[in-house]
Scaffold this motif. Sequence first.
Motif, PDB file in Angstrom:
ATOM      1  N   TRP A  57       0.809  -1.212   0.000  1.00 45.63           N
ATOM      2  CA  TRP A  57       0.000   0.000   0.000  1.00 45.63           C
ATOM      3  C   TRP A  57       0.852   1.275   0.000  1.00 45.63           C
ATOM      4  O   TRP A  57       0.320   2.372   0.181  1.00 45.63           O
ATOM      5  N   SER A  58       2.146   1.136  -0.202  1.00 41.64           N
ATOM      6  CA  SER A  58       3.024   2.310  -0.204  1.00 41.64           C
ATOM      7  C   SER A  58       2.936   3.098  -1.500  1.00 41.64           C
ATOM      8  O   SER A  58       3.458   4.207  -1.588  1.00 41.64           O
ATOM      9  N   GLY A  59       2.312   2.519  -2.512  1.00 41.58           N
ATOM     10  CA  GLY A  59       2.171   3.202  -3.792  1.00 41.58           C
ATOM     11  C   GLY A  59       3.211   2.800  -4.816  1.00 41.58           C
ATOM     12  O   GLY A  59       3.188   3.303  -5.956  1.00 41.58           O
ATOM     13  N   GLN A  60       4.125   1.912  -4.455  1.00 40.78           N
ATOM     14  CA  GLN A  60       5.113   1.482  -5.437  1.00 40.78           C
ATOM     15  C   GLN A  60       4.457   0.610  -6.503  1.00 40.78           C
ATOM     16  O   GLN A  60       3.362   0.073  -6.313  1.00 40.78           O
ATOM     17  N   SER A  61       5.119   0.468  -7.632  1.00 44.95           N
ATOM     18  CA  SER A  61       4.593  -0.296  -8.752  1.00 44.95           C
ATOM     19  C   SER A  61       4.394  -1.761  -8.362  1.00 44.95           C
ATOM     20  O   SER A  61       5.284  -2.386  -7.775  1.00 44.95           O
ATOM     21  N   LEU A  62       3.220  -2.286  -8.700  1.00 46.73           N
ATOM     22  CA  LEU A  62       2.960  -3.708  -8.430  1.00 46.73           C
ATOM     23  C   LEU A  62       3.893  -4.591  -9.249  1.00 46.73           C
ATOM     24  O   LEU A  62       4.267  -5.677  -8.817  1.00 46.73           O
ATOM     25  N   GLU A  63       4.262  -4.111 -10.423  1.00 45.07           N
ATOM     26  CA  GLU A  63       5.181  -4.874 -11.272  1.00 45.07           C
ATOM     27  C   GLU A  63       6.551  -5.002 -10.605  1.00 45.07           C
ATOM     28  O   GLU A  63       7.165  -6.076 -10.618  1.00 45.07           O
ATOM     29  N   ASP A  64       7.023  -3.895 -10.018  1.00 46.99           N
ATOM     30  CA  ASP A  64       8.317  -3.939  -9.319  1.00 46.99           C
ATOM     31  C   ASP A  64       8.255  -4.868  -8.115  1.00 46.99           C
ATOM     32  O   ASP A  64       9.191  -5.642  -7.854  1.00 46.99           O
ATOM     33  N   LEU A  65       7.157  -4.784  -7.382  1.00 44.82           N
ATOM     34  CA  LEU A  65       6.993  -5.662  -6.216  1.00 44.82           C
ATOM     35  C   LEU A  65       6.925  -7.120  -6.651  1.00 44.82           C
ATOM     36  O   LEU A  65       7.521  -7.993  -6.002  1.00 44.82           O
ATOM     37  N   TYR A  66       6.251  -7.372  -7.755  1.00 39.57           N
ATOM     38  CA  TYR A  66       6.150  -8.742  -8.273  1.00 39.57           C
ATOM     39  C   TYR A  66       7.519  -9.266  -8.696  1.00 39.57           C
ATOM     40  O   TYR A  66       7.872 -10.410  -8.382  1.00 39.57           O
ATOM     41  N   ASP A 112      11.764 -13.418  -7.292  1.00 37.79           N
ATOM     42  CA  ASP A 112      13.127 -13.937  -7.120  1.00 37.79           C
ATOM     43  C   ASP A 112      13.327 -14.603  -5.766  1.00 37.79           C
ATOM     44  O   ASP A 112      14.353 -15.242  -5.539  1.00 37.79           O
ATOM     45  N   GLU A 113      12.353 -14.445  -4.864  1.00 31.84           N
ATOM     46  CA  GLU A 113      12.448 -15.043  -3.546  1.00 31.84           C
ATOM     47  C   GLU A 113      11.525 -16.264  -3.470  1.00 31.84           C
ATOM     48  O   GLU A 113      11.008 -16.725  -4.477  1.00 31.84           O
ATOM     49  N   ASP A 114      11.355 -16.786  -2.277  1.00 28.48           N
ATOM     50  CA  ASP A 114      10.385 -17.854  -2.041  1.00 28.48           C
ATOM     51  C   ASP A 114       9.350 -17.314  -1.062  1.00 28.48           C
ATOM     52  O   ASP A 114       9.398 -17.601   0.138  1.00 28.48           O
ATOM     53  N   PRO A 115       8.411 -16.504  -1.566  1.00 27.05           N
ATOM     54  CA  PRO A 115       7.495 -15.802  -0.664  1.00 27.05           C
ATOM     55  C   PRO A 115       6.534 -16.744   0.051  1.00 27.05           C
ATOM     56  O   PRO A 115       6.158 -17.790  -0.481  1.00 27.05           O
ATOM     57  N   ARG A 116       6.153 -16.361   1.235  1.00 28.17           N
ATOM     58  CA  ARG A 116       5.154 -17.075   2.004  1.00 28.17           C
ATOM     59  C   ARG A 116       4.053 -16.094   2.381  1.00 28.17           C
ATOM     60  O   ARG A 116       4.220 -14.875   2.267  1.00 28.17           O
ATOM     61  N   GLY A 117       2.941 -16.599   2.801  1.00 28.70           N
ATOM     62  CA  GLY A 117       1.853 -15.751   3.263  1.00 28.70           C
ATOM     63  C   GLY A 117       1.293 -14.866   2.172  1.00 28.70           C
ATOM     64  O   GLY A 117       1.013 -15.310   1.055  1.00 28.70           O
ATOM     65  N   MET A 118       1.144 -13.586   2.479  1.00 26.74           N
ATOM     66  CA  MET A 118       0.581 -12.645   1.512  1.00 26.74           C
ATOM     67  C   MET A 118       1.448 -12.529   0.267  1.00 26.74           C
ATOM     68  O   MET A 118       0.931 -12.334  -0.840  1.00 26.74           O
ATOM     69  N   GLY A 119       2.761 -12.628   0.444  1.00 36.24           N
ATOM     70  CA  GLY A 119       3.649 -12.570  -0.718  1.00 36.24           C
ATOM     71  C   GLY A 119       3.356 -13.690  -1.695  1.00 36.24           C
ATOM     72  O   GLY A 119       3.353 -13.482  -2.913  1.00 36.24           O
TER      73      GLY A 119
END
Length: 234
Positions: A66-75, A80-87
């Motif tokens: 919700w910080s306003g950064q690009s969803l594409e950048d966050l994706y 590149d990681e092994d996200p858990r939970g909401m990630g």
Amino acid sequence: MEAELAAHGSADLSLFALFWAADWVVKAVMLGLLAASIWTWAIIIEKSVMYGRAQRAMNKFEKNFWSGQSLEDLYQRLSDEDPRGMGAVFVAAMKEWKRSHEQGASSYIGVQQRLDKVLDITIGRESDVLESRLGFLATVGSAAPFVGLFGTVWGIMNSFQSIAASKSTNLAVVAPGIAEALFATAIGLLAAIPAVIAYNKLSSDANKLIGRLEGFADEFSSILTRQLESREQQ
């Protein structure tokens, strides 16, 4: 007779001595309950640490989301990681959304259905991780007292056999056997009480975390749905 009673009266009734003097069935019950108690505490500690880490990870993700950064950048960063939970929920939904557009999906309803399916599967997978081994706590909490009671009944049966063999009803004769039997019940309660308390607490914590995942999935699905609607209208 007085010497015999004195010998019984001075019998070692320490916990260690009671264990070694117990019948092999009672010993097996005690060892099983002790193993269950140790495993119970291992699960309690592991889940407490896991849920604390998951809570912090969700807070951090929501702050970034919700910080306003690009969803594409966050994706790209989370892929590149092994996200858990909401990630994990976010990456799975974005992956399906991008795949649908790359393949030129023309059906808005079809894309929405696939997104909902992906979100449900991912939440189910994350829920399984959060709730894993909680069933063991429930089993120990409900079964351990009865297992301990079985050991107690078996030990008291042996004590009555000792009474019959010695032909004496003096408490000093049967006290060690009864103490051994009651020790099994004590160990059963020692395993069951923490298991019941921990199961209720950890189940509540897991449900709260799963609820946060479901809430985020609904919000993110709405965001993607609005983007799909705007693209169809163009």
